[in-house]
Design a protein around this motif. Structure first.
Motif, PDB file in Angstrom:
ATOM      1  N   UNK A   7       0.834  -1.198   0.000  1.00 26.83           N
ATOM      2  CA  UNK A   7       0.000   0.000   0.000  1.00 26.83           C
ATOM      3  C   UNK A   7       0.874   1.256   0.000  1.00 26.83           C
ATOM      4  N   UNK A   8       1.918   1.267   0.785  1.00 28.71           N
ATOM      5  CA  UNK A   8       2.838   2.404   0.820  1.00 28.71           C
ATOM      6  C   UNK A   8       3.489   2.595  -0.546  1.00 28.71           C
ATOM      7  N   UNK A   9       3.865   1.507  -1.206  1.00 28.05           N
ATOM      8  CA  UNK A   9       4.415   1.602  -2.563  1.00 28.05           C
ATOM      9  C   UNK A   9       3.386   2.185  -3.527  1.00 28.05           C
ATOM     10  N   UNK A  10       2.135   1.759  -3.377  1.00 30.83           N
ATOM     11  CA  UNK A  10       1.059   2.283  -4.227  1.00 30.83           C
ATOM     12  C   UNK A  10       0.893   3.784  -4.011  1.00 30.83           C
ATOM     13  N   UNK A  11       0.944   4.211  -2.768  1.00 31.10           N
ATOM     14  CA  UNK A  11       0.819   5.642  -2.452  1.00 31.10           C
ATOM     15  C   UNK A  11       1.984   6.407  -3.064  1.00 31.10           C
ATOM     16  N   UNK A  47      -9.037  -0.977   6.998  1.00 33.68           N
ATOM     17  CA  UNK A  47      -9.098  -2.434   7.053  1.00 33.68           C
ATOM     18  C   UNK A  47      -7.894  -2.983   7.809  1.00 33.68           C
ATOM     19  N   UNK A  48      -6.718  -2.441   7.515  1.00 34.18           N
ATOM     20  CA  UNK A  48      -5.514  -2.885   8.213  1.00 34.18           C
ATOM     21  C   UNK A  48      -5.587  -2.564   9.700  1.00 34.18           C
ATOM     22  N   UNK A  49      -6.134  -1.395  10.033  1.00 34.32           N
ATOM     23  CA  UNK A  49      -6.290  -1.025  11.441  1.00 34.32           C
ATOM     24  C   UNK A  49      -7.240  -1.979  12.152  1.00 34.32           C
ATOM     25  N   UNK A  50      -8.325  -2.294  11.492  1.00 36.50           N
ATOM     26  CA  UNK A  50      -9.310  -3.202  12.090  1.00 36.50           C
ATOM     27  C   UNK A  50      -8.731  -4.598  12.310  1.00 36.50           C
ATOM     28  N   UNK A  51      -7.776  -4.973  11.471  1.00 34.15           N
ATOM     29  CA  UNK A  51      -7.111  -6.270  11.614  1.00 34.15           C
ATOM     30  C   UNK A  51      -5.964  -6.212  12.629  1.00 34.15           C
ATOM     31  N   UNK A  52      -5.751  -5.026  13.210  1.00 34.63           N
ATOM     32  CA  UNK A  52      -4.704  -4.801  14.223  1.00 34.63           C
ATOM     33  C   UNK A  52      -3.320  -5.165  13.693  1.00 34.63           C
ATOM     34  N   UNK A  53      -3.085  -4.754  12.457  1.00 35.09           N
ATOM     35  CA  UNK A  53      -1.763  -4.989  11.890  1.00 35.09           C
ATOM     36  C   UNK A  53      -0.798  -3.948  12.433  1.00 35.09           C
ATOM     37  N   UNK A  54       0.429  -3.950  11.970  1.00 32.11           N
ATOM     38  CA  UNK A  54       1.511  -3.087  12.459  1.00 32.11           C
ATOM     39  C   UNK A  54       1.065  -1.616  12.512  1.00 32.11           C
ATOM     40  N   UNK A  55       0.737  -1.139  13.712  1.00 32.85           N
ATOM     41  CA  UNK A  55       0.172   0.199  13.870  1.00 32.85           C
ATOM     42  C   UNK A  55       1.150   1.310  13.503  1.00 32.85           C
ATOM     43  N   UNK A  56       2.435   1.109  13.751  1.00 36.42           N
ATOM     44  CA  UNK A  56       3.424   2.123  13.376  1.00 36.42           C
ATOM     45  C   UNK A  56       3.506   2.262  11.858  1.00 36.42           C
ATOM     46  N   UNK A  57       3.472   1.157  11.172  1.00 43.36           N
ATOM     47  CA  UNK A  57       3.519   1.171   9.715  1.00 43.36           C
ATOM     48  C   UNK A  57       2.232   1.780   9.144  1.00 43.36           C
ATOM     49  N   UNK A  58       1.113   1.517   9.786  1.00 38.65           N
ATOM     50  CA  UNK A  58      -0.155   2.109   9.364  1.00 38.65           C
ATOM     51  C   UNK A  58      -0.118   3.621   9.557  1.00 38.65           C
ATOM     52  N   UNK A  59       0.414   4.058  10.671  1.00 40.21           N
ATOM     53  CA  UNK A  59       0.544   5.492  10.942  1.00 40.21           C
ATOM     54  C   UNK A  59       1.426   6.153   9.880  1.00 40.21           C
ATOM     55  N   UNK A  60       2.500   5.480   9.514  1.00 41.18           N
ATOM     56  CA  UNK A  60       3.404   5.977   8.472  1.00 41.18           C
ATOM     57  C   UNK A  60       2.665   6.061   7.134  1.00 41.18           C
ATOM     58  N   UNK A  61       1.877   5.047   6.794  1.00 40.76           N
ATOM     59  CA  UNK A  61       1.110   5.040   5.549  1.00 40.76           C
ATOM     60  C   UNK A  61       0.122   6.210   5.524  1.00 40.76           C
ATOM     61  N   UNK A  62      -0.531   6.477   6.639  1.00 40.76           N
ATOM     62  CA  UNK A  62      -1.467   7.601   6.722  1.00 40.76           C
ATOM     63  C   UNK A  62      -0.753   8.925   6.480  1.00 40.76           C
ATOM     64  N   UNK A  63       0.419   9.068   7.089  1.00 46.02           N
ATOM     65  CA  UNK A  63       1.182  10.298   6.949  1.00 46.02           C
ATOM     66  C   UNK A  63       1.605  10.506   5.492  1.00 46.02           C
ATOM     67  N   UNK A  64       2.102   9.460   4.864  1.00 45.01           N
ATOM     68  CA  UNK A  64       2.517   9.559   3.464  1.00 45.01           C
ATOM     69  C   UNK A  64       1.320   9.891   2.582  1.00 45.01           C
TER      70      UNK A  64
END
Length: 92
Positions: A7-11, A47-64
């Motif tokens: 997802x980060x690569x897609x962004x 969806x990733x948040x709801x699955x409780x995946x890596x929250x730091x990486x999710x936060x980074x994806x949101x920022x990007x």
């Protein structure tokens, strides 16, 4: 975690276009495209948040996502307003 990296690569793969060279209708379509892209990305992030995946990486994806979408939106708005000024307001 691999899905978040994809997802980060897609962004990051989203690159601004030369909006100054486009017609006003195409600039408008690009704005809609950016908004749709943002919605799709945020849905995936949720969806990733709801699955409780890596929250730091999710936060980074949101920022990007926020930074890239803001940058592109500003470029589109600037081009759009210039085109409105030159094509419509100056013609009166």
């Amino acid at each position: 975690m691999e899905n978040i990296k994809k997802l980060i690569d897609e962004i990051n793969s989203r690159k601004p276009k030369n909006y100054e060279q486009m017609k006003i209708d195409n600039v408008s379509k690009e704005l809609h495209s950016v908004m749709e892209f943002e919605q799709n990305i945020l849905e995936k992030i949720n969806t990733f948040e709801n699955d409780h995946q890596d929250l730091d990486l999710i936060k980074y994806a949101k920022m990007i996502c926020r930074n890239i979408i803001e940058r592109e939106t500003i470029l589109i708005q600037d081009a759009y307003l210039k085109k409105i000024d030159s094509e419509y307001l100056n013609s009166k």
